[in-house]
Design a protein around this motif. Structure first.
Motif, mmCIF file in Angstrom:
data_model
loop_
_atom_site.group_PDB
_atom_site.id
_atom_site.type_symbol
_atom_site.label_atom_id
_atom_site.label_comp_id
_atom_site.label_asym_id
_atom_site.label_seq_id
_atom_site.Cartn_x
_atom_site.Cartn_y
_atom_site.Cartn_z
ATOM 1 N N CYS A 118 -6.669 -6.327 3.749
ATOM 2 C CA CYS A 118 -6.786 -5.138 3.610
ATOM 3 C C CYS A 118 -5.893 -4.438 2.360
ATOM 4 O O CYS A 118 -4.816 -4.845 2.313
ATOM 5 C CB CYS A 118 -6.589 -4.144 4.668
ATOM 6 N N THR A 119 -6.588 -3.878 1.287
ATOM 7 C CA THR A 119 -5.782 -3.911 0.132
ATOM 8 C C THR A 119 -6.300 -2.479 -0.663
ATOM 9 O O THR A 119 -7.435 -2.117 -0.504
ATOM 10 C CB THR A 119 -5.922 -5.104 -0.965
ATOM 11 N N GLY A 120 -5.620 -1.917 -1.449
ATOM 12 C CA GLY A 120 -6.004 -0.688 -2.147
ATOM 13 C C GLY A 120 -4.709 -0.182 -2.770
ATOM 14 O O GLY A 120 -3.444 -0.398 -2.269
ATOM 15 N N ARG B 157 -3.495 4.290 1.554
ATOM 16 C CA ARG B 157 -4.158 4.288 2.792
ATOM 17 C C ARG B 157 -5.348 4.749 2.901
ATOM 18 O O ARG B 157 -6.326 4.410 3.522
ATOM 19 C CB ARG B 157 -3.255 4.950 3.799
ATOM 20 N N CYS C 38 -8.659 -4.686 10.186
ATOM 21 C CA CYS C 38 -8.638 -5.947 9.404
ATOM 22 C C CYS C 38 -9.729 -6.998 10.138
ATOM 23 O O CYS C 38 -10.067 -6.848 11.631
ATOM 24 C CB CYS C 38 -7.598 -6.590 9.302
ATOM 25 N N TYR D 185 -13.471 -0.915 4.100
ATOM 26 C CA TYR D 185 -12.554 -0.820 4.972
ATOM 27 C C TYR D 185 -13.087 -0.145 6.171
ATOM 28 O O TYR D 185 -13.594 0.979 6.042
ATOM 29 C CB TYR D 185 -11.505 -0.301 4.590
ATOM 30 N N LEU E 151 -8.947 2.046 0.755
ATOM 31 C CA LEU E 151 -8.717 0.727 1.259
ATOM 32 C C LEU E 151 -9.899 -0.248 1.397
ATOM 33 O O LEU E 151 -11.025 0.448 1.587
ATOM 34 C CB LEU E 151 -8.021 0.281 2.793
ATOM 35 N N VAL F 75 1.020 -1.219 -0.080
ATOM 36 C CA VAL F 75 0.000 -0.039 0.218
ATOM 37 C C VAL F 75 0.775 1.189 -0.024
ATOM 38 O O VAL F 75 1.715 1.413 0.705
ATOM 39 C CB VAL F 75 -0.999 0.041 1.353
ATOM 40 N N LEU G 265 -2.650 -5.700 8.466
ATOM 41 C CA LEU G 265 -3.494 -5.650 7.184
ATOM 42 C C LEU G 265 -4.019 -7.059 6.659
ATOM 43 O O LEU G 265 -4.542 -6.927 5.531
ATOM 44 C CB LEU G 265 -2.754 -4.983 5.989
#
Length: 388
Positions: free
Chosen positions: A291-293, A296, A322, A318, A299, A262, A276
């Motif tokens: 958690c991804t994206g 920040r 998590c 999000y 997400l 990220v 994450l």
């Protein structure tokens, strides 16, 4: 006048039919029925009957429960109540006599479950010592696990999160504790066998995947004969697992399409954070919550299920944390997850937990446990007769 007396007819129920009928009953009834006769006591107490009873119970939703530990109480939530809007749970009597750390201040409770048994770690943060026991919440029976005699001083070791699972090859429940000796980069694994009630230590080979990875603090996950850890391998997220039959570490590939890097919005630098991703269970399968994206500020949480390969199950907005998947509803529409929030206290951070339900159909998130204690640990279990 001649009186005809009715003849008494005696009949015997076949033993296999008796066993089949009894294997369908709840544990509470079976514990009472052990007093019916010596034959019933022997049958219900046998390991083979415990296995057949658990196999049937694991297919029955009414036998599934969630065990919740807080600072001052232990609750059990039945399967039917898991996915309701407001759940209080039933108190569970806990009396671990002779267990030195139970109820002490500065003691952290960690749980791992398998086959209706819950392995409990009580870790004293001040003394850096741990005590373990294996407990059956259904029968209230437990066994204290003795300390291994071969372990070096805790000040010279770093212990990673323990795991607990079932070895199909030996019909044995095992606890696994990886650790590293300082200042030398020596990694070892301690294994406790509930069957033999003994410890053994394995020195990890240099080329083992465990030596290339750093297991993180989130909970371990048991699934189908192996214990899984979230880990870092050369600075990148990884999943390693310990096969209880082979007693070897392996690596599970990360989903290829997941962006685990990220970027920071201000500097543009790529960063990794251990908070994450979480491992959990979805039905009978391993589940990854990550958690991804792109940044920040952008997400989401993706749920991935490992069947023959990783399959994306859902994408969740999000919510600042998590989520750890714990179990799924009977119709597969709702997932029970544990939410972790880190709050700063002075210069340190403390974790606070609560149970939430995510509806995969209407994409809503609901708190499950009403008025939860901020410090909480939870584990799922199925009613079983193990460890009577």
């Amino acid at each position: 006048m001649r009186i005809c007396k009715a003849r008494r007819r005696s009949f015997t129920i076949p033993n296999d039919l008796i066993e089949d009928i009894l294997s369908r009953l709840p544990v509470k009834s079976l514990m009472r029925f052990k007093c019916v006769s010596k034959a019933w006591h022997t049958l219900i107490s046998s390991r083979q009957f415990a296995k057949s009873h658990f196999q049937r119970a694991s297919q029955n939703p009414s036998c599934m429960n969630v065990l919740v530990f807080t600072d001052n109480r232990v609750l059990s939530l039945g399967y039917e109540a898991l996915f309701q809007t407001c759940v209080h749970g039933q108190p569970v009597d806990v009396d671990f006599q002779g267990f030195p750390l139970w109820g002490e201040e500065y003691v952290e409770t960690n749980l791992a479950s398998c086959n209706g048994l819950v392995c409990i770690e009580l870790y004293n943060r001040r003394k850096r010592t741990s005590e373990y026991l294996v407990w059956n919440p259904s029968t209230k029976s437990y066994k204290n696990i003795p300390r291994p005699t071969s372990t070096p001083d805790s000040k010279s070791c770093w212990f990673y999160r323990f795991g607990f699972g079932y070895d199909y090859s030996t019909d044995d429940h095992k606890m696994v504790r990886p650790y590293q000796i300082f200042p030398f980069d020596i990694k070892r694994i301690e294994i406790f066998s509930l069957k033999t009630f003994t410890w053994k230590t394995i020195l990890v080979d240099v080329d083992n995947i465990y030596n290339c990875s750093l297991p993180l603090t989130p909970k371990t996950t048991y699934c189908n004969g192996a214990i899984y850890w979230s880990a870092l391998k050369y600075g990148k997220p990884s999943i390693i697992y310990f096969d209880l039959a082979e007693e070897l570490f392996h690596e599970l590939p990360w989903p290829e399409s997941v962006l685990y890097c990220v970027r920071d919005g201000s500097s543009g630098k790529c960063f990794y954070t251990t908070g994450l991703w979480e491992l959990g269970i979805f039905g009978e399968h391993l589940c990854l919550s990550v958690c991804t994206g792109e940044s920040r500020k952008n997400l989401c949480v993706q749920l991935w299920v490992m069947k023959e390969s990783w399959t994306r199950l859902a994408t969740i907005p999000y919510l600042g944390t998590c989520l750890r998947p714990m179990c799924v509803s009977k119709n597969g529409e709702k997932v029970l997850m544990r939410e972790t929030q880190v709050k700063c206290v002075g210069i340190t951070g403390e974790c606070y937990y609560k149970l939430v339900e995510w509806n995969l159909t209407d994409h809503t998130c609901t708190s499950i446990l009403c008025d939860p204690n901020p410090r909480m640990e939870a584990a799922t279990y199925v009613e079983s007769l193990y460890l009577q």
